[in-house]
Design an enzyme around this catalytic site. Structure first.
Site, PDB file in Angstrom:
ATOM      1  N   ARG A  71       0.834  -1.217   0.000  1.00 27.62           N
ATOM      2  CA  ARG A  71       0.000   0.000   0.000  1.00 27.62           C
ATOM      3  C   ARG A  71       0.863   1.260   0.000  1.00 27.62           C
ATOM      4  O   ARG A  71       0.549   2.244  -0.689  1.00 27.62           O
ATOM      5  CB  ARG A  71      -0.923  -0.016   1.223  1.00 27.62           C
ATOM      6  CG  ARG A  71      -1.838   1.193   1.333  1.00 27.62           C
ATOM      7  CD  ARG A  71      -2.864   1.019   2.442  1.00 27.62           C
ATOM      8  NE  ARG A  71      -3.567   2.271   2.685  1.00 27.62           N
ATOM      9  CZ  ARG A  71      -3.514   2.966   3.823  1.00 27.62           C
ATOM     10  NH1 ARG A  71      -2.779   2.517   4.832  1.00 27.62           N
ATOM     11  NH2 ARG A  71      -4.164   4.096   3.958  1.00 27.62           N
ATOM     12  N   HIS A  75       0.618   3.966  -2.958  1.00 25.75           N
ATOM     13  CA  HIS A  75       0.167   5.338  -2.726  1.00 25.75           C
ATOM     14  C   HIS A  75       1.245   6.374  -3.023  1.00 25.75           C
ATOM     15  O   HIS A  75       0.924   7.532  -3.293  1.00 25.75           O
ATOM     16  CB  HIS A  75      -0.336   5.472  -1.284  1.00 25.75           C
ATOM     17  CG  HIS A  75      -1.690   4.866  -1.086  1.00 25.75           C
ATOM     18  ND1 HIS A  75      -2.632   5.398  -0.228  1.00 25.75           N
ATOM     19  CD2 HIS A  75      -2.281   3.781  -1.644  1.00 25.75           C
ATOM     20  CE1 HIS A  75      -3.733   4.654  -0.265  1.00 25.75           C
ATOM     21  NE2 HIS A  75      -3.527   3.664  -1.117  1.00 25.75           N
ATOM     22  N   HIS A 204      -4.966  -6.738  -3.547  1.00 23.63           N
ATOM     23  CA  HIS A 204      -5.822  -6.898  -2.372  1.00 23.63           C
ATOM     24  C   HIS A 204      -5.798  -8.324  -1.836  1.00 23.63           C
ATOM     25  O   HIS A 204      -6.419  -8.607  -0.811  1.00 23.63           O
ATOM     26  CB  HIS A 204      -7.260  -6.482  -2.700  1.00 23.63           C
ATOM     27  CG  HIS A 204      -7.451  -5.002  -2.695  1.00 23.63           C
ATOM     28  ND1 HIS A 204      -8.626  -4.399  -3.075  1.00 23.63           N
ATOM     29  CD2 HIS A 204      -6.618  -3.993  -2.347  1.00 23.63           C
ATOM     30  CE1 HIS A 204      -8.494  -3.084  -2.968  1.00 23.63           C
ATOM     31  NE2 HIS A 204      -7.284  -2.820  -2.521  1.00 23.63           N
ATOM     32  N   TRP A 220      -9.158  -9.529   2.826  1.00 26.66           N
ATOM     33  CA  TRP A 220      -9.841  -9.955   1.604  1.00 26.66           C
ATOM     34  C   TRP A 220      -9.794 -11.476   1.440  1.00 26.66           C
ATOM     35  O   TRP A 220     -10.659 -12.052   0.801  1.00 26.66           O
ATOM     36  CB  TRP A 220      -9.198  -9.302   0.391  1.00 26.66           C
ATOM     37  CG  TRP A 220      -9.491  -7.851   0.210  1.00 26.66           C
ATOM     38  CD1 TRP A 220     -10.526  -7.296  -0.513  1.00 26.66           C
ATOM     39  CD2 TRP A 220      -8.749  -6.740   0.726  1.00 26.66           C
ATOM     40  NE1 TRP A 220     -10.458  -5.919  -0.465  1.00 26.66           N
ATOM     41  CE2 TRP A 220      -9.385  -5.541   0.290  1.00 26.66           C
ATOM     42  CE3 TRP A 220      -7.608  -6.629   1.530  1.00 26.66           C
ATOM     43  CZ2 TRP A 220      -8.911  -4.274   0.624  1.00 26.66           C
ATOM     44  CZ3 TRP A 220      -7.138  -5.368   1.864  1.00 26.66           C
ATOM     45  CH2 TRP A 220      -7.788  -4.201   1.411  1.00 26.66           C
TER      46      TRP A 220
END
Length: 321
Positions: A71, A75, A204, A220
């Protein structure tokens, strides 16, 4: 990942015996980069892998920095716009405002602080390279594909060159159609096509959502530290319904979906992949063919991590054009 909430380069200088004219032609502002100590990528990767392992052992609850590192890398790069060339992974601007305080980046101070130990051990690597490389290592250590990676990102001194607006994808835009349109708007802005979009969202498979960061809750998949095509298989085969309760109490968080056990989750943006006919076809391919997913993800993730980076082109000292 889907949001749940002065360039330097390198050239070879001419030999000392070369004429002044040739020497002058060979020198450029990029030469400073060539003189800098170059990071040993394999050594840095080893340090990151050890950090992930040691942190997981300390936690002892089955969670790790794996998904968080992906992540972080995501990002750092996902702010890019091909329209004006703004954003991208160059600069590591998430260390400063405004990016540090964007809601989309909530909780990413955790992996940044964790990586300080690696930075201290390998001071020659830029934060921008370190943050993106951490995502690569996380994928590979979790059993995912080898992701092409090269050094060359530089660190900014402030957040002055950050995009004025966040630009990272949101998990929900109020309706399935709006969410699907939003996903395409964001990824097309970065230069990705539908197949690359679906491949990237396959990240994910790793990690989970936290109510104190995004407001959403849960992993997930049942193997949140393993990179696989399980995310796609579950999207297709599992029955997903709106989450109504949590730990015996009414669910008061944002709209999300849960499986039949109530232990797994999907965001509205995840469900958009099976609600959109074009996206769904790709999901079905990846659900059946993990090799195809791995190949496409490695290519798309490498592309993502290089957005906004002007890698120096090294030319021979004797080339005059």
């Amino acid at each position: 990942m889907m949001n749940a909430a002065a360039r330097l380069g390198g050239r070879y200088a001419a030999p000392a015996a070369a004429t002044g004219a040739i020497l002058a032609l060979s020198i450029s502002p990029e030469i400073a980069h060539a003189k800098e100590a170059k990071a040993d990528v394999n050594a840095v990767k080893k340090s990151i892998a050890e950090l992930i392992e040691d942190d997981a052992e300390r936690r002892g609850d089955g969670t790790s920095l794996t998904g968080t590192f992906v992540r972080l890398a995501w990002h750092c790069a996902g702010t890019y716009s091909k329209v004006d060339g703004s954003g991208g992974s160059n600069g590591a601007r998430m260390r400063f405002n405004p990016e540090a305080n964007w809601g989309a980046n909530a909780g990413l101070d955790v992996p940044r602080k964790a990586l300080e130990a690696v930075k201290e051990k390998h001071p020659e690597i830029s934060y921008a390279d370190l943050y993106t490389l951490a995502g690569v290592v996380a994928v590979e250590e979790a059993g995912g594909p080898k992701v092409p990676f090269r050094l060359g990102r530089e660190d900014a001194d402030s957040g002055e060159t950050s995009p004025k607006e966040c630009g990272l994808p949101d998990a929900d835009k109020g309706s399935s159609q709006n969410t699907r349109s939003h996903i395409r708007d964001v990824f097309y802005r970065m230069g990705f096509n539908d197949r690359e979009i679906v491949a990237l969202l396959g990240a994910h498979a790793l990690g989970r959502c936290h109510t104190d960061r995004s407001g959403y809750w849960g992993p997930w998949t049942f193997a949140e530290n393993t990179f696989s095509n399980e995310y796609f298989r579950l999207l297709i085969e599992e029955r997903w319904s709106p989450k109504l309760s949590h730990n015996g109490k009414p669910w008061e968080g944002p709209d999300q979906y849960e499986d039949s056990t109530g232990k797994l989750m999907m965001l509205p943006s995840d469900m958009a992949l099976v609600q959109d006919p074009a996206f769904r076809k790709i999901v079905e391919i990846y659900a059946k063919d993990e090799d195809a997913f791995f190949k496409d993800f490695a290519s798309a993730f490498s592309k993502l991590l290089e957005l906004g980076v002007d890698f120096p082109s090294v030319k021979p000292w004797y080339k005059f054009w």
